[in-house]
Design a protein around this motif. Structure first.
Motif, PDB file in Angstrom:
ATOM      1  N   PHE A   1       0.799  -1.235   0.000  1.00 29.22           N
ATOM      2  CA  PHE A   1       0.000   0.000   0.000  1.00 29.22           C
ATOM      3  C   PHE A   1       0.828   1.280   0.000  1.00 29.22           C
ATOM      4  N   TYR A   2       2.164   1.158  -0.141  1.00 32.14           N
ATOM      5  CA  TYR A   2       2.954   2.395  -0.154  1.00 32.14           C
ATOM      6  C   TYR A   2       2.905   3.005  -1.545  1.00 32.14           C
ATOM      7  N   ARG A   3       2.595   4.285  -1.569  1.00 30.85           N
ATOM      8  CA  ARG A   3       2.594   5.002  -2.844  1.00 30.85           C
ATOM      9  C   ARG A   3       3.271   6.337  -2.647  1.00 30.85           C
ATOM     10  N   VAL A   4       4.094   6.731  -3.621  1.00 31.86           N
ATOM     11  CA  VAL A   4       4.825   7.995  -3.467  1.00 31.86           C
ATOM     12  C   VAL A   4       3.817   9.140  -3.459  1.00 31.86           C
ATOM     13  N   ASP A   5       2.943   9.103  -4.431  1.00 35.29           N
ATOM     14  CA  ASP A   5       1.917  10.145  -4.500  1.00 35.29           C
ATOM     15  C   ASP A   5       0.571   9.436  -4.504  1.00 35.29           C
ATOM     16  N   LYS A   6      -0.055   9.417  -3.335  1.00 39.64           N
ATOM     17  CA  LYS A   6      -1.263   8.599  -3.161  1.00 39.64           C
ATOM     18  C   LYS A   6      -2.355   8.961  -4.155  1.00 39.64           C
ATOM     19  N   SER A   7      -2.624  10.285  -4.257  1.00 37.50           N
ATOM     20  CA  SER A   7      -3.758  10.691  -5.088  1.00 37.50           C
ATOM     21  C   SER A   7      -3.472  10.394  -6.559  1.00 37.50           C
ATOM     22  N   HIS A   8      -2.217  10.616  -6.971  1.00 38.06           N
ATOM     23  CA  HIS A   8      -1.874  10.364  -8.375  1.00 38.06           C
ATOM     24  C   HIS A   8      -2.006   8.873  -8.679  1.00 38.06           C
ATOM     25  N   SER A   9      -1.477   8.065  -7.760  1.00 33.49           N
ATOM     26  CA  SER A   9      -1.528   6.618  -7.948  1.00 33.49           C
ATOM     27  C   SER A   9      -2.975   6.147  -8.053  1.00 33.49           C
ATOM     28  N   ARG A  10      -3.809   6.707  -7.157  1.00 37.08           N
ATOM     29  CA  ARG A  10      -5.219   6.279  -7.170  1.00 37.08           C
ATOM     30  C   ARG A  10      -5.891   6.700  -8.459  1.00 37.08           C
ATOM     31  N   GLU A  11      -5.531   7.903  -8.877  1.00 39.30           N
ATOM     32  CA  GLU A  11      -6.103   8.446 -10.105  1.00 39.30           C
ATOM     33  C   GLU A  11      -5.868   7.516 -11.288  1.00 39.30           C
ATOM     34  N   ILE A  12      -4.642   6.969 -11.298  1.00 44.27           N
ATOM     35  CA  ILE A  12      -4.313   6.118 -12.437  1.00 44.27           C
ATOM     36  C   ILE A  12      -4.537   4.640 -12.137  1.00 44.27           C
ATOM     37  N   GLY A  13      -5.323   4.406 -11.105  1.00 41.76           N
ATOM     38  CA  GLY A  13      -5.772   3.032 -10.829  1.00 41.76           C
ATOM     39  C   GLY A  13      -4.787   2.160 -10.085  1.00 41.76           C
ATOM     40  N   GLY A  14      -3.869   2.788  -9.325  1.00 42.61           N
ATOM     41  CA  GLY A  14      -2.907   1.983  -8.552  1.00 42.61           C
ATOM     42  C   GLY A  14      -3.500   1.493  -7.244  1.00 42.61           C
ATOM     43  N   THR A  15      -2.984   0.361  -6.763  1.00 50.69           N
ATOM     44  CA  THR A  15      -3.467  -0.168  -5.475  1.00 50.69           C
ATOM     45  C   THR A  15      -2.365  -0.097  -4.413  1.00 50.69           C
ATOM     46  N   GLY A  16      -1.128   0.133  -4.832  1.00 47.17           N
ATOM     47  CA  GLY A  16      -0.005   0.152  -3.877  1.00 47.17           C
ATOM     48  C   GLY A  16       0.476  -1.253  -3.546  1.00 47.17           C
ATOM     49  N   LEU A  17      -0.046  -2.258  -4.281  1.00 48.92           N
ATOM     50  CA  LEU A  17       0.330  -3.645  -3.957  1.00 48.92           C
ATOM     51  C   LEU A  17       1.220  -4.267  -5.039  1.00 48.92           C
ATOM     52  N   GLY A  18       1.265  -3.612  -6.204  1.00 51.21           N
ATOM     53  CA  GLY A  18       1.978  -4.182  -7.365  1.00 51.21           C
ATOM     54  C   GLY A  18       3.423  -4.535  -7.077  1.00 51.21           C
ATOM     55  N   LEU A  19       4.203  -3.571  -6.562  1.00 57.90           N
ATOM     56  CA  LEU A  19       5.638  -3.818  -6.324  1.00 57.90           C
ATOM     57  C   LEU A  19       5.855  -4.822  -5.184  1.00 57.90           C
ATOM     58  N   ALA A  20       4.920  -4.838  -4.210  1.00 58.63           N
ATOM     59  CA  ALA A  20       5.037  -5.817  -3.113  1.00 58.63           C
ATOM     60  C   ALA A  20       4.913  -7.228  -3.685  1.00 58.63           C
ATOM     61  N   ILE A  21       3.959  -7.385  -4.623  1.00 57.12           N
ATOM     62  CA  ILE A  21       3.771  -8.696  -5.264  1.00 57.12           C
ATOM     63  C   ILE A  21       5.031  -9.045  -6.066  1.00 57.12           C
ATOM     64  N   THR A  22       5.527  -8.071  -6.840  1.00 56.35           N
ATOM     65  CA  THR A  22       6.705  -8.298  -7.693  1.00 56.35           C
ATOM     66  C   THR A  22       7.896  -8.751  -6.850  1.00 56.35           C
ATOM     67  N   ARG A  23       8.151  -8.000  -5.777  1.00 59.27           N
ATOM     68  CA  ARG A  23       9.317  -8.351  -4.965  1.00 59.27           C
ATOM     69  C   ARG A  23       9.176  -9.744  -4.338  1.00 59.27           C
ATOM     70  N   SER A  24       7.965 -10.024  -3.862  1.00 59.78           N
ATOM     71  CA  SER A  24       7.722 -11.327  -3.239  1.00 59.78           C
ATOM     72  C   SER A  24       8.027 -12.456  -4.223  1.00 59.78           C
ATOM     73  N   VAL A  25       7.552 -12.312  -5.473  1.00 61.26           N
ATOM     74  CA  VAL A  25       7.781 -13.355  -6.487  1.00 61.26           C
ATOM     75  C   VAL A  25       9.277 -13.501  -6.786  1.00 61.26           C
ATOM     76  N   ILE A  26       9.957 -12.348  -6.909  1.00 57.00           N
ATOM     77  CA  ILE A  26      11.394 -12.394  -7.249  1.00 57.00           C
ATOM     78  C   ILE A  26      12.194 -13.056  -6.123  1.00 57.00           C
ATOM     79  N   LEU A  27      11.833 -12.727  -4.888  1.00 60.73           N
ATOM     80  CA  LEU A  27      12.546 -13.351  -3.759  1.00 60.73           C
ATOM     81  C   LEU A  27      12.289 -14.858  -3.712  1.00 60.73           C
ATOM     82  N   MET A  28      11.090 -15.266  -4.083  1.00 60.32           N
ATOM     83  CA  MET A  28      10.786 -16.706  -4.113  1.00 60.32           C
ATOM     84  C   MET A  28      11.670 -17.427  -5.128  1.00 60.32           C
TER      85      MET A  28
END
Ligand code: ADP
Length: 456
Positions: free
Chosen positions: A401-428
């Motif tokens: 859920f971390y986003r640099v610019d919350k409102s901008h991210s939300r505006e463009i449909g971000g959830t703040g979970l994308g990079l967390a998922i990416t990192r988790s997969v890469i570490l696996m």
């Protein structure tokens, strides 16, 4: 051991004492020619006295094995031929301690050399001119010694009993003192378990408890961190899920409050509501992906995957979105790469990176994806010409859920979970991900994954 030693020593001393005393008398007997003339009052008195003193009996036996004198007056005139007496005539003294009956029996030669020690050889040689004229047979009671040792042993038993009580008492006391700090630790841990305390424990009584307490405090602080992150996650999830609902409620309410809503406005609001529903859906989908990744940690469906092809497919899927923003999407495959990976999970991870590069781009910008490999790893670079990420945010962007610019991210449909998922997969996949960025100029994400899957 102590009483046994005492007893045997007392017997030895008594034997030595008797032997000395009777040898002296034996000398007197020789000097006074007692064996020939037993009328010496002095000698008789001396014999009586010794007999009384040692509570014993003295027999004087002459060369014909005849009892000349018996201080008990019973055996006078009788003949005694015993092994000890015969041996004594040959010059060999004997002394014997009869423990059961409680007496010492001793034979002492009466002759010229009574004060000297004879040995067997000499005695035999001198048999002819044997100087031993008679034998003094004494038996002395050891009741006194037995009584003393029984008194001592009774006292000893009392002392032992007392010492036993003191030792047991001291042991209990010391063990109580030793165990006390551990009981404190157990009590404190119990309190933590019951939830009565949350602060760090301190039982500084001694080093061992300190070690346990330090280790426990570390576990406690780790639990606290986990609990905090869990609470934060729950509150973030609730907040994220509530936001689209609130928007929908506002839109619906404003439609309901107005009468004769124009069709265009109605359609516009309904489109917004639909967009919010999509958002809610995306958040839930991402959350489910993350939870699934957490649950199946390490469970990968590994197969040999053509990475170039996998990326081609991702690019193909995202090209329409990029085209909408007029962002140029290019893939450079430096060499063909095949790696042992989980295709579905890795597609999800790489899609997030390319999608972000498109999402956080500027108009007419570009996204440049490069795939390369060495003999051990393959690398993926996703470089964009977008808005960039401030350096202070590098370490946080992979958090949920971390986003640099919350409102901008939300505006463009971000959830703040994308990079967390990416990192988790890469570490696996035992890989690594890093980010390089310049605000206003663009961002590059670099991923490195082993070509051959390492299970541990
Ligand atoms: P989101 O769904 O908000 O995109 P992510 O976890 O994918 O969430 O990304 C976390 C945050 O990192 C984003 O909100 C954004 O601020 C920043 N970010 C990610 N990728 C980029 C990028 N390529 N350029 C600029 N900022 C990015």
């Amino acid at each position: 051991v102590f009483f046994h030693n005492y007893q045997s020593r007392a017997i030895n001393v008594r034997m030595a004492e008797i032997s000395n005393q009777f040898r002296i008398i034996a000398n007197h007997l020789v000097t006074n020619n007692y064996l020939q003339d037993m009328s010496s009052e002095a000698i008789n008195a001396e014999l009586e006295q010794l007999s009384n003193l040692y509570d014993g009996r003295v027999l004087i036996i002459n060369g014909n094995f005849k009892v000349m004198k018996d201080t008990y007056g019973i055996s006078e005139g009788k003949t005694i031929i015993s092994e000890e007496v015969i041996r004594c005539f040959r010059g060999q003294d004997s002394s014997r301690y009869n423990k059961e009956e409680g007496y010492i029996e001793m034979t002492i030669p009466i002759g010229e050399n009574t004060t000297e020690n004879w040995n067997v050889g000499e005695a035999e040689l001198l048999e002819e001119q044997n100087p031993v004229k008679g034998v003094m047979l004494t038996s002395v009671s050891t009741d006194g010694i037995a009584m003393t040792s029984s008194v001592l042993s009774r006292r000893g038993f009392l002392v032992e009993l007392l010492m036993g009580i003191v030792i047991v008492g001291m042991s209990l006391g010391i063990s109580y003192l030793l165990i006390k700090p551990f009981s404190k630790v157990t009590k404190a841990i119990g309190e933590v378990r019951e939830g009565l305390r949350t602060d760090a424990l301190s039982v500084p009584d001694y080093e061992e408890t300190e070690h346990i307490v330090t280790a426990f405090n570390q576990v406690l602080s780790r639990m606290r961190v986990l609990d905090e992150s869990r609470q934060e996650f729950v509150s973030n999830v609730s907040h994220e899920l509530k936001t689209p609902l609130t928007s929908m409620k506002v839109l619906a309410d404003s439609l309901l409050m107005q009468e004769d809503v124009p069709l265009e406005l109605y359609q516009e609001f309904m489109a917004d509501i639909a967009a919010e529903i999509d958002r809610e859906n995306k958040i839930i989908t991402d959350l489910l992906s993350l939870v699934k990744l957490d649950k199946t940690k390490g469970e990968l469906n590994i197969s040999a995957v053509d990475i170039n092809e996998l990326l081609e497919l991702i690019m193909k899927r995202l090209r329409p979105i990029a085209a909408k923003q007029d962002v140029e999407l290019t893939l450079e495959s430096v060499r063909p790469v095949t790696a042992e990976v989980d295709e579905v999970k890795l597609t999800l991870a790489f899609s997030n990176l390319v999608e972000n590069a498109v999402k956080y781009n500027r108009e007419h910008g570009f996204v440049h994806v490069t795939v390369d490999a060495d003999h051990q790893f393959f690398t993926l670079q996703v470089a964009d010409s977008g808005i960039g990420i401030p350096e202070s945010d590098y370490e946080h962007i992979f958090e949920r859920f971390y986003r640099v610019d919350k409102s901008h991210s939300r505006e463009i449909g971000g959830t703040g979970l994308g990079l967390a998922i990416t990192r988790s997969v890469i570490l696996m996949h035992r890989g690594a991900i890093s980010v390089q960025s310049k605000e206003g100029e663009g961002t590059t994400f670099t991923v490195r994954i082993p070509l051959n899957y390492q299970s541990n």
